[in-house]
Scaffold this motif. Structure first.
Motif, PDB file in Angstrom:
ATOM      1  N   LEU A 262      -0.831 -11.854  12.100  1.00 35.36           N
ATOM      2  CA  LEU A 262      -1.675 -12.956  11.636  1.00 35.36           C
ATOM      3  C   LEU A 262      -1.168 -13.505  10.312  1.00 35.36           C
ATOM      4  N   ASP A 263      -0.802 -12.619   9.397  1.00 36.07           N
ATOM      5  CA  ASP A 263      -0.289 -13.058   8.094  1.00 36.07           C
ATOM      6  C   ASP A 263       1.048 -13.789   8.246  1.00 36.07           C
ATOM      7  N   GLU A 264       1.879 -13.299   9.150  1.00 40.27           N
ATOM      8  CA  GLU A 264       3.212 -13.892   9.325  1.00 40.27           C
ATOM      9  C   GLU A 264       3.149 -15.264   9.981  1.00 40.27           C
ATOM     10  N   THR A 265       2.267 -15.408  10.956  1.00 39.42           N
ATOM     11  CA  THR A 265       2.231 -16.639  11.737  1.00 39.42           C
ATOM     12  C   THR A 265       1.115 -17.589  11.315  1.00 39.42           C
ATOM     13  N   GLY A 266       0.063 -17.045  10.720  1.00 36.71           N
ATOM     14  CA  GLY A 266      -1.099 -17.860  10.402  1.00 36.71           C
ATOM     15  C   GLY A 266      -1.822 -18.344  11.640  1.00 36.71           C
ATOM     16  N   ASP A 267      -1.537 -17.727  12.774  1.00 37.86           N
ATOM     17  CA  ASP A 267      -2.038 -18.204  14.061  1.00 37.86           C
ATOM     18  C   ASP A 267      -2.611 -17.037  14.850  1.00 37.86           C
ATOM     19  N   GLU A 268      -3.915 -17.034  15.027  1.00 39.31           N
ATOM     20  CA  GLU A 268      -4.548 -15.927  15.746  1.00 39.31           C
ATOM     21  C   GLU A 268      -4.115 -15.834  17.200  1.00 39.31           C
ATOM     22  N   SER A 269      -3.641 -16.951  17.781  1.00 42.40           N
ATOM     23  CA  SER A 269      -3.189 -16.913  19.171  1.00 42.40           C
ATOM     24  C   SER A 269      -1.902 -16.108  19.319  1.00 42.40           C
ATOM     25  N   ALA A 270      -1.240 -15.805  18.191  1.00 43.53           N
ATOM     26  CA  ALA A 270      -0.024 -14.987  18.236  1.00 43.53           C
ATOM     27  C   ALA A 270      -0.352 -13.514  18.467  1.00 43.53           C
ATOM     28  N   ILE A 271      -1.619 -13.171  18.336  1.00 38.95           N
ATOM     29  CA  ILE A 271      -2.021 -11.781  18.509  1.00 38.95           C
ATOM     30  C   ILE A 271      -2.434 -11.563  19.958  1.00 38.95           C
ATOM     31  N   THR A 272      -1.526 -10.984  20.716  1.00 37.34           N
ATOM     32  CA  THR A 272      -1.781 -10.620  22.107  1.00 37.34           C
ATOM     33  C   THR A 272      -1.528  -9.136  22.259  1.00 37.34           C
ATOM     34  N   LEU A 273      -1.992  -8.570  23.360  1.00 34.69           N
ATOM     35  CA  LEU A 273      -1.739  -7.150  23.593  1.00 34.69           C
ATOM     36  C   LEU A 273      -0.241  -6.870  23.600  1.00 34.69           C
ATOM     37  N   ARG A 274       0.529  -7.778  24.183  1.00 32.21           N
ATOM     38  CA  ARG A 274       1.970  -7.581  24.288  1.00 32.21           C
ATOM     39  C   ARG A 274       2.648  -7.693  22.919  1.00 32.21           C
ATOM     40  N   SER A 275       2.257  -8.697  22.125  1.00 33.15           N
ATOM     41  CA  SER A 275       2.908  -8.878  20.825  1.00 33.15           C
ATOM     42  C   SER A 275       2.567  -7.739  19.874  1.00 33.15           C
ATOM     43  N   VAL A 276       1.331  -7.265  19.937  1.00 33.21           N
ATOM     44  CA  VAL A 276       0.937  -6.144  19.077  1.00 33.21           C
ATOM     45  C   VAL A 276       1.675  -4.877  19.493  1.00 33.21           C
ATOM     46  N   ALA A 277       1.734  -4.642  20.790  1.00 33.67           N
ATOM     47  CA  ALA A 277       2.450  -3.455  21.272  1.00 33.67           C
ATOM     48  C   ALA A 277       3.913  -3.493  20.845  1.00 33.67           C
ATOM     49  N   ARG A 278       4.545  -4.652  20.972  1.00 36.34           N
ATOM     50  CA  ARG A 278       5.946  -4.794  20.564  1.00 36.34           C
ATOM     51  C   ARG A 278       6.097  -4.508  19.078  1.00 36.34           C
ATOM     52  N   HIS A 279       5.156  -4.996  18.281  1.00 37.41           N
ATOM     53  CA  HIS A 279       5.220  -4.827  16.827  1.00 37.41           C
ATOM     54  C   HIS A 279       5.088  -3.353  16.441  1.00 37.41           C
ATOM     55  N   VAL A 280       4.226  -2.639  17.158  1.00 36.18           N
ATOM     56  CA  VAL A 280       4.022  -1.217  16.861  1.00 36.18           C
ATOM     57  C   VAL A 280       5.162  -0.370  17.424  1.00 36.18           C
ATOM     58  N   GLY A 281       5.704  -0.817  18.575  1.00 35.34           N
ATOM     59  CA  GLY A 281       6.756  -0.051  19.226  1.00 35.34           C
ATOM     60  C   GLY A 281       6.229   0.848  20.311  1.00 35.34           C
ATOM     61  N   ILE A 282       5.223   0.357  21.033  1.00 35.17           N
ATOM     62  CA  ILE A 282       4.631   1.129  22.119  1.00 35.17           C
ATOM     63  C   ILE A 282       4.546   0.237  23.360  1.00 35.17           C
ATOM     64  N   ALA A 283       4.245   0.845  24.475  1.00 38.69           N
ATOM     65  CA  ALA A 283       4.003   0.081  25.693  1.00 38.69           C
ATOM     66  C   ALA A 283       2.599  -0.509  25.628  1.00 38.69           C
ATOM     67  N   ALA A 284       2.443  -1.727  26.123  1.00 36.97           N
ATOM     68  CA  ALA A 284       1.150  -2.409  26.042  1.00 36.97           C
ATOM     69  C   ALA A 284      -0.007  -1.587  26.611  1.00 36.97           C
ATOM     70  N   PRO A 285       0.187  -0.872  27.733  1.00 33.53           N
ATOM     71  CA  PRO A 285      -0.937  -0.093  28.268  1.00 33.53           C
ATOM     72  C   PRO A 285      -1.462   0.978  27.310  1.00 33.53           C
ATOM     73  N   SER A 286      -0.638   1.398  26.357  1.00 29.84           N
ATOM     74  CA  SER A 286      -1.088   2.417  25.397  1.00 29.84           C
ATOM     75  C   SER A 286      -2.227   1.909  24.538  1.00 29.84           C
ATOM     76  N   ILE A 287      -2.306   0.603  24.372  1.00 33.00           N
ATOM     77  CA  ILE A 287      -3.365   0.017  23.540  1.00 33.00           C
ATOM     78  C   ILE A 287      -4.733   0.271  24.147  1.00 33.00           C
ATOM     79  N   TYR A 288      -4.812   0.319  25.470  1.00 28.97           N
ATOM     80  CA  TYR A 288      -6.105   0.436  26.134  1.00 28.97           C
ATOM     81  C   TYR A 288      -6.817   1.747  25.835  1.00 28.97           C
ATOM     82  N   ARG A 289      -6.099   2.725  25.318  1.00 30.43           N
ATOM     83  CA  ARG A 289      -6.753   3.977  24.923  1.00 30.43           C
ATOM     84  C   ARG A 289      -7.632   3.770  23.693  1.00 30.43           C
ATOM     85  N   HIS A 290      -7.371   2.693  22.959  1.00 27.58           N
ATOM     86  CA  HIS A 290      -8.087   2.449  21.705  1.00 27.58           C
ATOM     87  C   HIS A 290      -8.861   1.138  21.696  1.00 27.58           C
TER      88      HIS A 290
END
Length: 210
Positions: free
Chosen positions: A32-60
């Motif tokens: 959000l800080d880098e892009t200034g655009d909340e639409s940039a925050i997707t499950l896939r983009s967050v997972a890529r940023h953290v370095g995990i597979a997107a399905p791992s997010i669903y645990r949290h």
């Protein structure tokens, strides 16, 4: 599999799930800080940023709005901490109220992407199609409003403000300060009067002449 931009991440040991949750939220804030655009925050983009597979997010987080809610809650916690710090550093009820309002404006200027997202936008979900509830959204910003209300009440008690309806005037004061914060963000070329913040606060808080 798309691994472009994926960070290398050490797997959490058992019991460290809370750390991964924090990393997911931190990644969303960074995007959000880098892009200034909340639409940039997707499950896939967050997972890529953290370095995990997107399905791992669903645990949290059950869905993207749940991540955004965590981002917004963190932002309000940051804002509330800054408002309290500003209040505690000021001397006298009038000075404390003004310090809170100036700190509010300062946070909005320092974190424009977060600030816009805190007060709605594209991330706000259809409650029939997300994991969020009306209660989740209704409590956002409550602590900040209470800080403002209490500071205005102290001004009235000290005789430096003439408000006769604290609840309504607190909302009016917030609307004024929020409106100024928003307009400063979307109208950077506009030449604001140097005392515009003082004018807004003095008028809407019904402050006596200093």
């Amino acid at each position: 599999m798309d691994t472009e931009g994926t960070a290398t991440r050490t797997r959490n040991r058992r019991g460290e799930g809370a750390r991964l949750r924090d990393e997911i939220v931190a990644a969303a804030v960074e995007l959000l800080d880098e892009t200034g655009d909340e639409s940039a925050i997707t499950l896939r983009s967050v997972a890529r940023h953290v370095g995990i597979a997107a399905p791992s997010i669903y645990r949290h987080f059950p869905d993207q709005p749940a991540i955004m809610l965590a981002v917004v809650r963190n932002a309000f916690a940051e804002l509330d901490a800054e408002l309290r710090t500003a209040r505690d550093a000021a001397t006298g009820p009038r000075q404390r109220l003004v310090a809170i309002c100036e700190s509010y404006l300062g946070y909005a200027q320092a974190h424009p992407g977060r600030y816009r997202t805190m007060f709605g936008g594209l991330w706000m979900p259809d409650l029939t199609d997300s994991s969020l509830t009306e209660t989740d959204l209704a409590t956002l910003g409550r602590a900040s409003m209470e800080l403002l209300h209490d500071a205005l009440a102290d001004c009235v008690s000290a005789g430096v403000a003439t408000s006769t309806d604290l609840a309504a005037d607190t909302v009016a004061l917030w609307v004024g300060v929020h409106g100024l914060a928003h307009q400063r963000g979307v109208s950077p070329a506009f030449v604001w009067p140097p005392d515009i913040a003082d004018r807004v606060v003095t008028s809407l808080a019904h402050l006596a002449a200093d």
